[in-house]
Motif scaffolding. Structure first.
Motif, PDB file in Angstrom:
ATOM      1  N   ASN A  79       0.815  -1.214   0.000  1.00 41.50           N
ATOM      2  CA  ASN A  79       0.000   0.000   0.000  1.00 41.50           C
ATOM      3  C   ASN A  79       0.842   1.256   0.000  1.00 41.50           C
ATOM      4  O   ASN A  79       0.526   2.243  -0.662  1.00 41.50           O
ATOM      5  CB  ASN A  79      -0.937   0.003   1.208  1.00 41.50           C
ATOM      6  N   ASN A  80       1.935   1.241   0.739  1.00 39.19           N
ATOM      7  CA  ASN A  80       2.816   2.409   0.854  1.00 39.19           C
ATOM      8  C   ASN A  80       4.245   1.972   0.569  1.00 39.19           C
ATOM      9  O   ASN A  80       4.870   1.294   1.382  1.00 39.19           O
ATOM     10  CB  ASN A  80       2.713   3.005   2.259  1.00 39.19           C
ATOM     11  N   ILE A  81       4.760   2.360  -0.584  1.00 37.16           N
ATOM     12  CA  ILE A  81       6.094   1.901  -0.984  1.00 37.16           C
ATOM     13  C   ILE A  81       7.199   2.527  -0.131  1.00 37.16           C
ATOM     14  O   ILE A  81       8.357   2.095  -0.199  1.00 37.16           O
ATOM     15  CB  ILE A  81       6.365   2.176  -2.477  1.00 37.16           C
ATOM     16  N   ASN A  82       6.848   3.529   0.679  1.00 38.76           N
ATOM     17  CA  ASN A  82       7.837   4.168   1.545  1.00 38.76           C
ATOM     18  C   ASN A  82       7.765   3.670   2.984  1.00 38.76           C
ATOM     19  O   ASN A  82       8.548   4.095   3.833  1.00 38.76           O
ATOM     20  CB  ASN A  82       7.643   5.690   1.533  1.00 38.76           C
ATOM     21  N   ALA A  83       6.830   2.760   3.258  1.00 38.28           N
ATOM     22  CA  ALA A  83       6.676   2.230   4.612  1.00 38.28           C
ATOM     23  C   ALA A  83       7.649   1.080   4.853  1.00 38.28           C
ATOM     24  O   ALA A  83       8.153   0.453   3.914  1.00 38.28           O
ATOM     25  CB  ALA A  83       5.241   1.759   4.826  1.00 38.28           C
ATOM     26  N   SER A  84       7.897   0.775   6.127  1.00 35.13           N
ATOM     27  CA  SER A  84       8.833  -0.296   6.472  1.00 35.13           C
ATOM     28  C   SER A  84       8.338  -1.650   5.973  1.00 35.13           C
ATOM     29  O   SER A  84       9.137  -2.530   5.650  1.00 35.13           O
ATOM     30  CB  SER A  84       9.039  -0.346   7.987  1.00 35.13           C
ATOM     31  N   ALA A  85       7.016  -1.838   5.895  1.00 36.31           N
ATOM     32  CA  ALA A  85       6.456  -3.117   5.450  1.00 36.31           C
ATOM     33  C   ALA A  85       6.884  -3.457   4.025  1.00 36.31           C
ATOM     34  O   ALA A  85       6.974  -4.639   3.660  1.00 36.31           O
ATOM     35  CB  ALA A  85       4.935  -3.086   5.540  1.00 36.31           C
ATOM     36  N   PHE A  86       7.169  -2.428   3.227  1.00 33.73           N
ATOM     37  CA  PHE A  86       7.572  -2.645   1.836  1.00 33.73           C
ATOM     38  C   PHE A  86       8.929  -3.336   1.750  1.00 33.73           C
ATOM     39  O   PHE A  86       9.264  -3.938   0.733  1.00 33.73           O
ATOM     40  CB  PHE A  86       7.611  -1.300   1.100  1.00 33.73           C
ATOM     41  N   ASN A  87       9.688  -3.254   2.835  1.00 32.84           N
ATOM     42  CA  ASN A  87      11.016  -3.864   2.857  1.00 32.84           C
ATOM     43  C   ASN A  87      10.982  -5.339   3.228  1.00 32.84           C
ATOM     44  O   ASN A  87      11.997  -6.027   3.116  1.00 32.84           O
ATOM     45  CB  ASN A  87      11.918  -3.118   3.847  1.00 32.84           C
ATOM     46  N   GLN A  88       9.842  -5.838   3.671  1.00 33.89           N
ATOM     47  CA  GLN A  88       9.760  -7.236   4.084  1.00 33.89           C
ATOM     48  C   GLN A  88       9.583  -8.147   2.879  1.00 33.89           C
ATOM     49  O   GLN A  88       9.064  -7.739   1.837  1.00 33.89           O
ATOM     50  CB  GLN A  88       8.607  -7.434   5.071  1.00 33.89           C
ATOM     51  N   THR A  89      10.015  -9.370   3.015  1.00 39.07           N
ATOM     52  CA  THR A  89       9.915 -10.335   1.916  1.00 39.07           C
ATOM     53  C   THR A  89       8.728 -11.275   2.075  1.00 39.07           C
ATOM     54  O   THR A  89       8.465 -12.091   1.196  1.00 39.07           O
ATOM     55  CB  THR A  89      11.200 -11.166   1.806  1.00 39.07           C
ATOM     56  N   SER A  90       8.016 -11.173   3.189  1.00 40.25           N
ATOM     57  CA  SER A  90       6.819 -11.986   3.373  1.00 40.25           C
ATOM     58  C   SER A  90       5.649 -11.358   2.631  1.00 40.25           C
ATOM     59  O   SER A  90       5.649 -10.162   2.322  1.00 40.25           O
ATOM     60  CB  SER A  90       6.493 -12.128   4.860  1.00 40.25           C
ATOM     61  N   HIS A  91       4.642 -12.165   2.339  1.00 39.46           N
ATOM     62  CA  HIS A  91       3.505 -11.710   1.534  1.00 39.46           C
ATOM     63  C   HIS A  91       2.392 -12.737   1.727  1.00 39.46           C
ATOM     64  O   HIS A  91       2.658 -13.946   1.775  1.00 39.46           O
ATOM     65  CB  HIS A  91       3.926 -11.643   0.063  1.00 39.46           C
ATOM     66  N   CYS A  92       1.152 -12.280   1.816  1.00 35.47           N
ATOM     67  CA  CYS A  92       0.067 -13.214   2.115  1.00 35.47           C
ATOM     68  C   CYS A  92      -0.274 -14.129   0.937  1.00 35.47           C
ATOM     69  O   CYS A  92      -0.909 -15.177   1.118  1.00 35.47           O
ATOM     70  CB  CYS A  92      -1.185 -12.455   2.565  1.00 35.47           C
ATOM     71  N   ASN A  93       0.148 -13.779  -0.269  1.00 35.07           N
ATOM     72  CA  ASN A  93      -0.195 -14.588  -1.434  1.00 35.07           C
ATOM     73  C   ASN A  93       1.002 -15.217  -2.144  1.00 35.07           C
ATOM     74  O   ASN A  93       0.915 -16.338  -2.654  1.00 35.07           O
ATOM     75  CB  ASN A  93      -0.983 -13.748  -2.435  1.00 35.07           C
TER      76      ASN A  93
END
Length: 397
Positions: free
Chosen positions: A313-327
């Motif tokens: 959702n936010n390419i500048n958020a810390s979550a964007f750096n994670q390699t996990s993904h629900c799909n």
């Protein structure tokens, strides 16, 4: 016997339905030629926009793998709110143009929002339902009204179709073909357009004919099979508008780790019921790796994991750096990209800017020297695929 009876009934249902051979733009013709050439030999990687009009998921994949998916899919889900300069503006096609200019393929689906059953101004929905307390989130919009030109629903449907046509015409004028996936998963009956198969099929044909009339000929039409709970997969074909209106048949698959099940239950099913059509995996999540699927025989034309809002959702958020993904996490993507038959955006750019109508060869006529994969790796014993020989692209059957 059951299959033959089903096919006979299907023919009776569509025997009076005819479509003129559709005109396709030069760009659409070139793309569908490529798709036919690679079908069964290569598979195109794809990502879904995070909700609507962006390439956030593609950016996430590239950030963690160094490779771009071949397809970026978008969604007209927020059409009722689109306005010039607004928070969503579908008439601003710059994100689509930028992707295509880099060599990527464009796909668009449409979660078609219509007035919610609450009747409140500004409230829209695409899920059909009558659950208490969800008046603003569900709709009882009647797709059968497509047979009644004087109805309010008919007017809304045709107005929306014309509005979408205007956006698609802008994309056409930019020389961009589109994998167009409307009215998806209709047989599941969870969307308003799927509540009646006859109405849905008529709506598909009305859209098709209207687009042809307006000159929207840059589309490759993708139909997505689905069936409602406790119904056989074959039931979904009651929502099939007819071969003349479809270029690609597809399925959406979630939570299926068994590649053999995907092959027999899904891929083989589509190949059996639509043997003359290209076959794609238009949505997926938590499924077997592409290597497992390909080895099992599920040789999809393309595949596309659904987005993870929390991640992209936010390419500048810390979550964007994670390699996990629900799909589809990055390990899943790295496995996919490790196979030479999985094409990236760079591969597509190379294919689309070269002569893809070159003669085909058998392995014996090609020889075993000077043959390279599209990413530059030399191979001694090439077999079925697209390769480089003497700086020219060849297709080995």
């Amino acid at each position: 016997m059951v299959k033959l009876l089903f096919l006979f009934i299907s023919l009776l249902m569509v025997q009076d339905v005819r479509a003129e051979e559709p005109a396709k733009s030069a760009e659409a013709q070139k793309l569908i030629t490529l798709l036919k050439e690679i079908h069964g030999q290569k598979t195109l990687s794809g990502t879904m926009a995070c909700v609507n009009w962006n390439i956030s998921e593609a950016l996430w994949v590239h950030k963690h793998t160094g490779k771009w998916p071949a397809i970026a899919a978008f969604d007209f889900i927020h059409l009722p709110w689109s306005s010039t300069g607004g928070w969503i503006d579908y008439d601003d096609i710059s994100v689509v143009k930028d992707w295509a200019n880099e060599g990527g393929i464009v796909s668009i689906c449409w979660h078609w929002n219509v007035p919610a059953r609450s009747g409140k101004s500004g409230k829209y929905a695409f899920y059909w339902g009558t659950d208490a307390g969800k008046e603003d989130e569900q709709t009882t919009f009647d797709v059968k009204k497509i047979f009644e030109p004087t109805s309010n629903e008919y007017q809304i449907m045709m107005q929306d179709i014309d509005r979408v046509a205007g956006i698609l015409l802008k994309i056409k004028e930019a020389g961009i073909p589109v994998l167009w996936r409307p009215l998806h998963e209709a047989g599941g009956m969870w969307f308003w357009w799927g509540r009646d198969p006859d109405g849905c099929n008529e709506l598909w044909r009305k859209m098709y004919d209207r687009f042809q009339e307006l000159g929207v000929d840059n589309l490759i039409w993708v139909w997505t099979q689905s069936s409602s709970w406790n119904k056989p997969y074959s039931d979904g074909y009651r929502w099939y508008p007819g071969d003349a209106y479809v270029d690609i048949v597809s399925m959406d698959i979630y939570n299926e780790p068994n590649a053999n099940t995907i092959r027999t239950k899904c891929y083989d099913f589509l190949r059996e019921y639509s043997p003359t059509k290209l076959t794609a995996l238009t949505e997926c999540g938590s499924v077997a790796t592409m290597g497992q699927q390909w080895t099992a025989g599920a040789k999809w034309l393309y595949f596309m994991p659904w987005y993870d809002y929390a991640v992209s959702n936010n390419i500048n958020a810390s979550a964007f750096n994670q390699t996990s993904h629900c799909n589809a996490n990055i390990a899943w993507w790295n496995e996919a990209f490790s196979h030479e038959y999985v094409l990236t955006r760079d591969d597509v750019k190379e294919l689309m800017t070269s002569d893809i109508s070159t003669p085909t060869f058998t392995p014996k006529s090609v020889g075993d020297k000077g043959i390279f994969t599209l990413d530059g790796r030399q191979v001694e014993n090439p077999w079925r695929g697209i390769y480089i020989k003497d700086r020219k692209k060849i297709i080995i059957r």
